[in-house]
Design an enzyme around this catalytic site. Sequence first.
Site, mmCIF file in Angstrom:
data_model
loop_
_atom_site.group_PDB
_atom_site.id
_atom_site.type_symbol
_atom_site.label_atom_id
_atom_site.label_comp_id
_atom_site.label_asym_id
_atom_site.label_seq_id
_atom_site.Cartn_x
_atom_site.Cartn_y
_atom_site.Cartn_z
ATOM 1 C CG HIS A 178 0.017 8.997 1.289
ATOM 2 N ND1 HIS A 178 0.271 9.775 2.391
ATOM 3 C CD2 HIS A 178 -0.489 7.835 1.753
ATOM 4 C CE1 HIS A 178 -0.081 9.119 3.483
ATOM 5 N NE2 HIS A 178 -0.541 7.943 3.127
ATOM 6 C CD GLN A 203 -2.937 0.637 2.423
ATOM 7 O OE1 GLN A 203 -2.683 1.259 3.454
ATOM 8 N NE2 GLN A 203 -3.941 -0.227 2.362
ATOM 9 C CE1 TYR A 211 4.224 4.780 4.771
ATOM 10 C CE2 TYR A 211 2.252 4.457 3.450
ATOM 11 C CZ TYR A 211 2.992 5.227 4.319
ATOM 12 O OH TYR A 211 2.523 6.437 4.747
#
Length: 719
Positions: free
Chosen positions: A510, A461, A465
Site C-alpha cells: 500500500h 487500486q 497492484y
Amino acid sequence: MEASAAVEPIDEHFVRSVEGLRAPDGFAPADGELLGLLERLYDAQVESRHLDLEARRLQKRGEGFYTIASAGHESNAALGLLTRWSDPALLHYRSGAFYAARAHLAGTVDPVRETLRSLTCSTADPISGGRHKVFGHPALHVIPQTSTIASHLPRAVGLGFALGLAKQLGRATPWPEDAVVVCSFGDASVNHSTATGALNAAAYLTYVRRNCPVLFVCEDNGLGISTRTPRGWPAAVLQHLPGIPYFHVHGHQPAELLATVELALAEVRSRRAPAVLHLSTVRFMGHAGSDVEAGYRSASAIRADYARDPLLGTATALVARGRTPGSLVARYEEVRSAVRAAAREVATEPRLSSRAEVMAPLAVARPPARPAVPPSTSDAPPLTLAQTINRTLADELDAHDDVLVFGEDVAVKGGVYGVTRGLHDRFGTSRVFDTLLDEQTVLGTALGAALAGFVPVPEIQYLAYLHNAEDQLRGEAASLRFFSGGHYANGMVVRVPGLAYQKGFGGHFHNDNSLAVLRDVPGLVVAVAGHPHTASGLLRGCLDLARAGHVCVYVEPIARYHQRDLFDGDSGWLAPFEPSTRAALGDVVAYGDGRDLLLVTFGNGVFMSLRVAAALRTDGFACTVLDLAWVAPLPAAALVNAAARVSAVLVVDETRSSGGVSEAVLAALADAEVDKPVARVTSADSFIPLGPAADAVLLQEEQVLAAARRLLRGSAARP
Ligand SMILES: Cc1ncc(C[n+]2csc(CCOP(=O)(O)OP(=O)(O)O)c2C)c(N)n1
Ligand SMILES: [Mg+2]
C-alpha cells in the site's frame, strides 16, 4: 535465380494430393451458395499458404523478416468470409487466411500485397508502416495485435462490453450496433492467466446480464511451440465457461466448418453474448522458420497432419461438387506466381531508416485548446487533494458524456479513500462502475472502451497492484499507436493511488514507491499530482491527452489525499477549486523564485520540499521548488531553464535510488551540460516495511534539509 520447384513438403504433398483427387460417383447435391463459399474459401486459403511459402523465400533472400506461418490454420478463412467486414477482429498471428478472406469480402484491400509489405517491413505497410509484421487494417477493422500471446483477450472483452454500453447510452461507435468482436488465439494460449482472466470476465458479464458479443476462436493445433497440449484439454476448459456456449469443428471439413462458424456467429450476434468456437487445426512448417520441428516431433507425426490440410479439405469438397483437380491446381499455381511477382515489387519499397521515422507514432502532440469547464462555485471552501480529484472527475463526467470512471470499489464505496465518492450516485452505473477484481480486466475494459470512442478513466487500486496487469499498459495500450502506425489509438487516463508515507497503514503493497516500470514504457505519459492547487489542471491535461489518443497514468499520492496543512494549522495543503486550468504536457509548477537552490521534485516530494524551503529561508537562503508534475516524458526543457537560474540543484526523489526519477533528472541536466552543484536524495532500494521501520528506507524531510544545507555550503550561494 528463381526456384520454381516446391521446396516445402506440404507444398508438394498438396499438389500431388489434389492431382490425385477423383470426383465420387454422383456429385454432392448442387448447392450454389455453398459452392460459391467454398470457392472463396479456397482462394483465401491458397493465398495465405503461398504468402507463408513466400515469407520463407523472402527471408532466405534477406528481404523478409518474419516466418511464423498460418499454414495448417487456413480454416480461419471461414471466419473472414462469414463475419462482416465491419466486425472488429483481434486476431491470432496465424490469421493470414482470415485476413485474405476479409479483404476480399471488403473488396478494397489486396491482402497479398499488404501482407508482403508487412513481411518485408515496407513503409507502405498499411497498418504498422514497416514497424512489425502484424495482421491489421483500419479499413478491414482488423485491430493489430502484439506477439504477446493472450494479451489481446482482455481488450476483446472490453470492446464487447463497450459496444453494449455505447448502445445503452445511445452513443455511436466505429462499429454497427449488432457488431460481433472476433478474437482468436492458440490452444496453448488458453492456459495463460491473461486468457483465463478474460474468459472469466466474459462469463461474468454474461452472468450479470451485460452485453459482451465476443466470438472467442481457439485455433487448436495441439502444440505451443514444442509443448504438446494434452488431447481434450482445450475442450475441457472451453466447454465449461459458465453461460458461454461452445462449438467445435475440424478445420479440414469445410462444409461443417462453414455451417458451424455461421451458427456460432449468429448466436453471438443475436444474443449479444459470448460464444467459443473451438477450431481443430494442424500446424505446418514448424512454429516458425527458425524452429526445427523434427527435434521434438517424429517424422511420421508431422506427415500424418498432411491428411488434415485445410486446403486439401476444401479442394476435396470442391472436387466433390464438380470442380476439376486440374483447375484447382492451376489456381494454386496462378496464385503462387502472383504472390512471387508481388513480392519482387514490394521488396523494392522503402523501409524505415531513421529514429524519427520509427518513432513518429510515439510523439505526444500538444492537444488542441479546448473550452474550459465553466466555474460552478466561487466562494466554496478550499479542498483537499482527494476532494479536488473528486470534483475534477465530477466536472469532466458532467461536461463530457464519453468519460467513464471505473475500477475496483470506485462506485458504491466511492474508492478506498473516498476519491470517487458520490460519482456513482450522480452519474449512474453506466458511467461510474465497479469492475470485477482483476487488474487485467480493469485495463482491458479501458482498452476496449477507448477503441469504442469512450475516454476511460480506470483506477488501479494501489500502485503495487499495477504489476499484475502491467503488460496491458505496456504491451497493449502504449504499443497500439506504434504498431498500427497511428491508425488506432486507445487514449485513457489510468488513475493510480500510490506512493508511500501513509501513517499507520500499509507495508509495501500500500506504499509502493516505484514508478520505474511506468517511466520505462515508450510513449506512456506519467503525471504525479503534487498539490490540490495543481492537481485538477494536471488531471484535465491528462484527459486532454487521452482524448488525443495518448495513454496517461495519473499517480495520486495517497498520503496527501486528506492532508490539510503544510505547517500545523495553516491550511497550506488545501486549495480553492480551479475549475478550468488545464496543464499542458511539459508545464511544470514553480513555488517561489529563489536563486540559491532549486529543489526538483514531484508527488510527496513537493510537500517535503516546500517545508525544507521554508526552513532554509530562516537560514537566509532563497529557494525555488519545482514540481515536475510530468515524470514521463520528463519536462526537460523547463527543468533545464529552471536550473539555469539558480546556484545549485537538489533532486528530491521519493522513489528509489536505482531506477528512480532522479536518475532521469540528473541525466537531463547532464545532457544539457548544466554546470553547477547538483545532488540528489532518494529512498532506498528496498521494499517498504510495515510500521515505523518504513521511515528508515523512505526519504525523510530531515535528509532533504541536510542535503540542501550541504549543497548550499559548497555552492556559490551565500546567505
Ligand atoms: C506471454 C508470452 N509468453 C511466451 C511467448 C512465446 N511464444 C510465442 S508463441 C508461443 C506458443 C503459443 O502456442 P499456441 O497458443 O498454441 O499458438 P500456436 O503458435 O500453436 O498457434 C509461445 C510460448 C509469447 N509470445 N507470449
Ligand atoms: Mg498451438
